[in-house]
Motif scaffolding. Structure first.
Motif, PDB file in Angstrom:
ATOM      1  N   PHE A  86       0.899  -1.159   0.000  1.00 52.80           N
ATOM      2  CA  PHE A  86       0.000   0.000   0.000  1.00 52.80           C
ATOM      3  C   PHE A  86       0.935   1.206   0.000  1.00 52.80           C
ATOM      4  O   PHE A  86       1.237   1.783   1.043  1.00 52.80           O
ATOM      5  CB  PHE A  86      -0.894  -0.040   1.254  1.00 52.80           C
ATOM      6  N   TYR A  87       1.419   1.536  -1.210  1.00 57.53           N
ATOM      7  CA  TYR A  87       2.497   2.519  -1.341  1.00 57.53           C
ATOM      8  C   TYR A  87       2.129   3.885  -0.789  1.00 57.53           C
ATOM      9  O   TYR A  87       2.997   4.683  -0.469  1.00 57.53           O
ATOM     10  CB  TYR A  87       2.942   2.606  -2.808  1.00 57.53           C
ATOM     11  N   GLU A  88       0.846   4.137  -0.636  1.00 60.79           N
ATOM     12  CA  GLU A  88       0.411   5.395  -0.033  1.00 60.79           C
ATOM     13  C   GLU A  88       0.978   5.542   1.386  1.00 60.79           C
ATOM     14  O   GLU A  88       1.123   6.640   1.904  1.00 60.79           O
ATOM     15  CB  GLU A  88      -1.122   5.446   0.032  1.00 60.79           C
ATOM     16  N   PHE A  89       1.277   4.383   2.014  1.00 60.01           N
ATOM     17  CA  PHE A  89       1.780   4.408   3.393  1.00 60.01           C
ATOM     18  C   PHE A  89       3.224   3.936   3.492  1.00 60.01           C
ATOM     19  O   PHE A  89       3.726   3.715   4.590  1.00 60.01           O
ATOM     20  CB  PHE A  89       0.861   3.572   4.293  1.00 60.01           C
ATOM     21  N   GLN A 223      -5.432  -1.401   6.009  1.00 66.49           N
ATOM     22  CA  GLN A 223      -4.271  -1.831   5.219  1.00 66.49           C
ATOM     23  C   GLN A 223      -4.649  -2.724   4.034  1.00 66.49           C
ATOM     24  O   GLN A 223      -3.877  -2.857   3.084  1.00 66.49           O
ATOM     25  CB  GLN A 223      -3.223  -2.533   6.106  1.00 66.49           C
ATOM     26  N   HIS A 224      -5.824  -3.342   4.072  1.00 63.87           N
ATOM     27  CA  HIS A 224      -6.266  -4.157   2.931  1.00 63.87           C
ATOM     28  C   HIS A 224      -7.016  -3.324   1.892  1.00 63.87           C
ATOM     29  O   HIS A 224      -7.511  -3.863   0.909  1.00 63.87           O
ATOM     30  CB  HIS A 224      -7.176  -5.292   3.401  1.00 63.87           C
ATOM     31  N   GLY A 225      -7.132  -2.017   2.144  1.00 63.69           N
ATOM     32  CA  GLY A 225      -7.762  -1.165   1.130  1.00 63.69           C
ATOM     33  C   GLY A 225      -9.194  -0.809   1.432  1.00 63.69           C
ATOM     34  O   GLY A 225      -9.992  -0.564   0.520  1.00 63.69           O
ATOM     35  N   LYS A 239      -3.108  -4.838  -9.841  1.00 63.31           N
ATOM     36  CA  LYS A 239      -4.362  -4.402 -10.476  1.00 63.31           C
ATOM     37  C   LYS A 239      -5.479  -4.208  -9.429  1.00 63.31           C
ATOM     38  O   LYS A 239      -6.457  -3.516  -9.694  1.00 63.31           O
ATOM     39  CB  LYS A 239      -4.830  -5.436 -11.510  1.00 63.31           C
ATOM     40  N   SER A 240      -5.333  -4.868  -8.280  1.00 63.58           N
ATOM     41  CA  SER A 240      -6.407  -4.853  -7.270  1.00 63.58           C
ATOM     42  C   SER A 240      -6.302  -3.585  -6.423  1.00 63.58           C
ATOM     43  O   SER A 240      -5.871  -3.609  -5.261  1.00 63.58           O
ATOM     44  CB  SER A 240      -6.341  -6.121  -6.422  1.00 63.58           C
ATOM     45  N   ILE A 241      -6.716  -2.495  -6.991  1.00 67.29           N
ATOM     46  CA  ILE A 241      -6.583  -1.159  -6.390  1.00 67.29           C
ATOM     47  C   ILE A 241      -7.358  -1.042  -5.074  1.00 67.29           C
ATOM     48  O   ILE A 241      -8.479  -1.540  -4.962  1.00 67.29           O
ATOM     49  CB  ILE A 241      -7.027  -0.092  -7.424  1.00 67.29           C
ATOM     50  N   LYS A 242      -6.724  -0.365  -4.123  1.00 64.64           N
ATOM     51  CA  LYS A 242      -7.304  -0.231  -2.778  1.00 64.64           C
ATOM     52  C   LYS A 242      -7.997   1.114  -2.566  1.00 64.64           C
ATOM     53  O   LYS A 242      -7.696   2.099  -3.248  1.00 64.64           O
ATOM     54  CB  LYS A 242      -6.172  -0.350  -1.746  1.00 64.64           C
ATOM     55  N   SER A 243      -8.847   1.146  -1.555  1.00 66.01           N
ATOM     56  CA  SER A 243      -9.449   2.396  -1.038  1.00 66.01           C
ATOM     57  C   SER A 243      -9.916   3.313  -2.165  1.00 66.01           C
ATOM     58  O   SER A 243      -9.486   4.461  -2.297  1.00 66.01           O
ATOM     59  CB  SER A 243      -8.445   3.117  -0.121  1.00 66.01           C
TER      60      SER A 243
HETATM   61  N1  MTE Z   1      -3.701  -0.139  -4.190  1.00 61.33           N
HETATM   62  C1  MTE Z   1      -3.197   1.049  -3.834  1.00 61.33           C
HETATM   63  N2  MTE Z   1      -4.004   2.113  -3.806  1.00 61.33           N
HETATM   64  N3  MTE Z   1      -1.883   1.214  -3.516  1.00 61.33           N
HETATM   65  C2  MTE Z   1      -0.995   0.165  -3.578  1.00 61.33           C
HETATM   66  O1  MTE Z   1       0.210   0.359  -3.304  1.00 61.33           O
HETATM   67  N4  MTE Z   1      -0.688  -2.217  -4.058  1.00 61.33           N
HETATM   68  C3  MTE Z   1      -1.166  -3.308  -4.898  1.00 61.33           C
HETATM   69  C4  MTE Z   1      -2.632  -3.655  -4.595  1.00 61.33           C
HETATM   70  N5  MTE Z   1      -3.432  -2.447  -4.520  1.00 61.33           N
HETATM   71  C5  MTE Z   1      -1.496  -1.117  -3.957  1.00 61.33           C
HETATM   72  C6  MTE Z   1      -2.889  -1.224  -4.216  1.00 61.33           C
HETATM   73  C7  MTE Z   1      -0.360  -4.516  -4.783  1.00 61.33           C
HETATM   74  S1  MTE Z   1       1.168  -4.471  -5.531  1.00 61.33           S
HETATM   75  C8  MTE Z   1      -0.805  -5.645  -4.170  1.00 61.33           C
HETATM   76  S2  MTE Z   1       0.074  -7.087  -4.253  1.00 61.33           S
HETATM   77  C9  MTE Z   1      -2.061  -5.641  -3.395  1.00 61.33           C
HETATM   78  O2  MTE Z   1      -2.686  -4.352  -3.362  1.00 61.33           O
HETATM   79  C10 MTE Z   1      -1.785  -6.078  -1.967  1.00 61.33           C
HETATM   80  O3  MTE Z   1      -2.987  -6.256  -1.258  1.00 61.33           O
HETATM   81  P1  MTE Z   1      -2.949  -6.669   0.282  1.00 61.33           P
HETATM   82  O4  MTE Z   1      -1.989  -5.733   0.982  1.00 61.33           O
HETATM   83  O5  MTE Z   1      -4.348  -6.537   0.778  1.00 61.33           O
HETATM   84  O6  MTE Z   1      -2.432  -8.070   0.333  1.00 61.33           O
END
Ligand code: MTE
Length: 321
Positions: A86-89, A223-225, A239-243
Motif C-alpha cells: 500500500f504505497y500510499e503508506f 491496510q487491505h484497502g 491491479k487490485s486497487i485499494k481504497s
Molecule cells: N492499491 C493502492 N491504492 N496502492 C498500492 O500500493 N498495491 C497493490 C494492490 N493495490 C497497492 C494497491 C499490490 S502491488 C498488491 S500485491 C495488493 O494491493 C496487496 O494487497 P494486500 O496488501 O491486501 O495483500
C-alpha cells in the motif's frame, strides 16, 4: 466477539492469545467500545483495527458463495494483515500501523464519465444496495508472493449495473483517495499518486471481478484497502486497487499507476502467466506468505476457465505484464 457465526477458519480470541493479554485487552476494549473508538481483532500482535461504530458491521458475516474454492490453505489472518503493499503508506510491507491513519468514514464514492447520470454515493448507501457475499480467492502479487483469503463484497458487475454506463464506455478507470497528510507515502517523489487502475468493460463485468469491503468475515481493516478495494485474482496483485474513491466510465484506456512508474515492467493487462518472466525475476513459482510454501504458479492464477476467453480477440498486446 464481533463475528456472530464462527466459521471453520476462525478461533476465538482467547484460544489465540495468552490469557493475561486477552484479559487486559478485554477490559481495554470494554472501555473503548463504550466510547465508539477503534479496537483490534484477530491475534495479539496484529495492527488491524476496525471501528466499533462502523455502520456496516451488521452486514457481516455474509454468506459464502460455495462456487469459489481453494486448492491451498487459507492464509493466516494476522499474516495477511501485516504483510501488505500500500504505497500510499510506504514502499515496504510493514505499513499496517501507518494505514490506521486513514479515516474510513465518511467515505464517498464518485461515479462519473460515460454514465446515464453522474453521482456521488456514500459507501454505506452503496453497500446496502449491493448483494454482499463471501468468496475464497487466491491472490498472486507480481513480486511472486501469494495468499489465499476470504473476501466479502459484491461483484463489479453489480457496481456496473448500478452505475448505468453508456454503451460507448469501453473501460472503467478507478482511483484511490489522495491525502498526503494522512498517507505520507503520497509525498514520495517519483510516484504519480493518486493510484489509478483500469479494466475493460468485459473484464469488469466478468463474474470474477469483485469489489471487496471485508475480509475474514468482518469489515476490512485499512491496510487491505478499506472501505472498498478491487479483487481481480487472475491478474497480478497491483491491479487490485485499494481504497477506491472514483469509478470513471470512459472510451479511453487509462494510464495506470504502475504503467506510469515503469512501463517496461508493468502494463495495463497484467494477467498471471508462469511462463512469462518479469524483467527482473521468474514468475514460474510463488511463495505463500506465512507458511513460506513454494507452489507452481498457474496460468491466469488458476482462473483460466473463467477468464481466458476475455482475451481471444485481443491481438498485438502484451497480456502478461
Ligand atoms: N492499491 C493502492 N491504492 N496502492 C498500492 O500500493 N498495491 C497493490 C494492490 N493495490 C497497492 C494497491 C499490490 S502491488 C498488491 S500485491 C495488493 O494491493 C496487496 O494487497 P494486500 O496488501 O491486501 O495483500
Amino acid at each position: 466477539m464481533l463475528i456472530k457465526n464462527r466459521k471453520s477458519w476462525e478461533i476465538s480470541e482467547n484460544e489465540a492469545t495468552p490469557e493475561h493479554v486477552y484479559m487486559d485487552r478485554r477490559s481495554f476494549m470494554g472501555g473503548v467500545a463504550a466510547a465508539g473508538a477503534a479496537f483490534s481483532i484477530g491475534g495479539s500482535a496484529v495492527a488491524q483495527t476496525i471501528e466499533v461504530s462502523d455502520p456496516s458491521l451488521s452486514l457481516y458475516p455474509a454468506e459464502r458463495n460455495a462456487a469459489f474454492t481453494l486448492d491451498r490453505p487459507l492464509t493466516d489472518e494476522d499474516v495477511a494483515a501485516t504483510y501488505n503493499n500500500f504505497y500510499e503508506f510506504g514502499s515496504h510491507k510493514r505499513i499496517s500501523r501507518a494505514a490506521q491513519a486513514l479515516p474510513l468514514r465518511p467515505w464517498q464514492v464518485r461515479i462519473d464519465g460515460m454514465v446515464e447520470e453522474e453521482r456521488t454515493v456514500d459507501i454505506d448507501t452503496l453497500m446496502a444496495a449491493m448483494p454482499l457475499e463471501e468468496r475464497l480467492y487466491r491472490h498472486r502479487c507480481v513480486e511472486a508472493w501469494a495468499m489465499a483469503v476470504p473476501w466479502t463484497g459484491f461483484t463489479m458487475a453489480a457496481l456496473v449495473n448500478y452505475a448505468r454506463p453508456l454503451s460507448s464506455a469501453t473501460y472503467v478507470r478507478m482511483e484511490t483517495f489522495l491525502d498526503p497528510d494522512v498517507a505520507r507515502g503520497q509525498r514520495a517523489p517519483g510516484y504519480p499518486f493518486p493510484y489509478i487502475e483500469g479494466l475493460t468493460m468485459a473484464e469488469a463485468t466478468n463474474d470474477l471481478a469483485f469489489l471487496a469491503t471485508g475480509i475474514y468475515g468482518h469489515p476490512a481493516p485499512a491496510q487491505h484497502g478499506a472501505p472498498l478495494r478491487l479483487a481481480v485474482p487472475w491478474k497480478y496483485g497491483f491491479k487490485s486497487i485499494k481504497s477506491i474513491v472514483k469509478f470513471t466510465f470512459t472510451d479511453e484506456r487509462p494510464l495506470t499507476f504502475w504503467e506510469d512508474v515503469g512501463p517496461r515492467e508493468y502494463g495495463f493487462w497484467a494477467n498471471v502467466n508462469p511462463e512469462v518472466p518479469h524483467r527482473r525475476w521468474s514468475q514460474a513459482e510463488e511463495r505463500m506468505i506465512g507458511s513460506g510454501e513454494m507452489r507452481p504458479t498457474q496460468l491466469f492464477n488458476g482462473y483460466a476457465e473463467q477468464v481466458a476467453d476475455l482475451y481471444d480477440d485481443i491481438t498485438g498486446e502484451d497480456l502478461w505484464r
